[in-house]
Enzyme design. Sequence first.
Site, short mmCIF file in Angstrom:
data_model
loop_
_atom_site.label_atom_id
_atom_site.label_comp_id
_atom_site.label_asym_id
_atom_site.label_seq_id
_atom_site.Cartn_x
_atom_site.Cartn_y
_atom_site.Cartn_z
N HIS A 75 45.17 68.81 131.52
CA HIS A 75 44.51 69.60 132.25
C HIS A 75 44.80 71.32 132.26
O HIS A 75 45.58 71.52 131.29
CB HIS A 75 44.91 69.35 133.81
CG HIS A 75 43.86 68.11 134.31
ND1 HIS A 75 44.41 66.72 133.91
CD2 HIS A 75 42.76 67.86 134.73
CE1 HIS A 75 43.58 65.76 134.55
NE2 HIS A 75 42.70 66.43 135.00
N LYS A 81 46.55 73.82 137.10
CA LYS A 81 46.51 72.48 137.92
C LYS A 81 47.93 72.45 138.40
O LYS A 81 48.79 72.30 137.58
CB LYS A 81 46.13 71.27 136.90
CG LYS A 81 46.19 69.93 137.80
CD LYS A 81 45.48 68.76 137.32
CE LYS A 81 45.33 67.52 137.92
NZ LYS A 81 44.63 67.92 139.29
#
Length: 234
Positions: free
Chosen positions: A131, A135
């Site tokens: 990600h 995040k």
Amino acid sequence: MKIALLGYGKMGKTIERIAIERGHSISHKINGDIENIDLSEAHVAIDFSIPKAAFTNIKTCINNKLPVISGTTGWLENYESAVKLCEAENSAFLYASNFSIGVNLFFELNEKLAKIMDPFQNYSVEIEETHHLQKLDAPSGTAISLAQQIITNSRKTGWQLDHAEENEIPITAKREENVPGTHTVSYSSDIDSIEIKHTAHSREGFALGAVIAAEWIRDKKGVFSMKDVLQNLT
């Protein structure tokens, strides 16, 4: 339909655009405490906030009989409390670790593959997720959902981040620039490897799925998942 956005970051802004394109309006754009905010104008709330705010947001909506869907991860130690409160208040609540239609189809594949692979114990299974750098939680909620599906449909007993015991699933979490979300489930033996992979190209899929779920849950009562939504789309 009037939507209250609980969390107005990049995801909230994408949801806003897609909701307006689908004929809805945004009644609230909230990044902070919602406990003292009048939410009566809204028909449904969409929570993409932060882990420490999510449970308070969800409780407040439930107590106000405002249907709420949440895609925030990292707060699930309170999930059962949210479920019990929703049932007690006869409200509506839907949590999904990932609202993307493609990811939810990927979940279906993952369940089926876990069942098929379980008799073949010479294959080891692992999950990798990548990600963007912003995040906050690791592993991702989607990776945890994938692991829980495998545990339910196999002899695996748990999962661990990075280093797992023999009967557990190792999850590797990577953080890189500008990656909306990539998840891979791999089965490997000395002879060969089998893998399934989902790659998100943008936040569009997550946002569209969230708006579709919000459209679906309006005027309903109960605790739901994206599986309930998908069953009514096919």
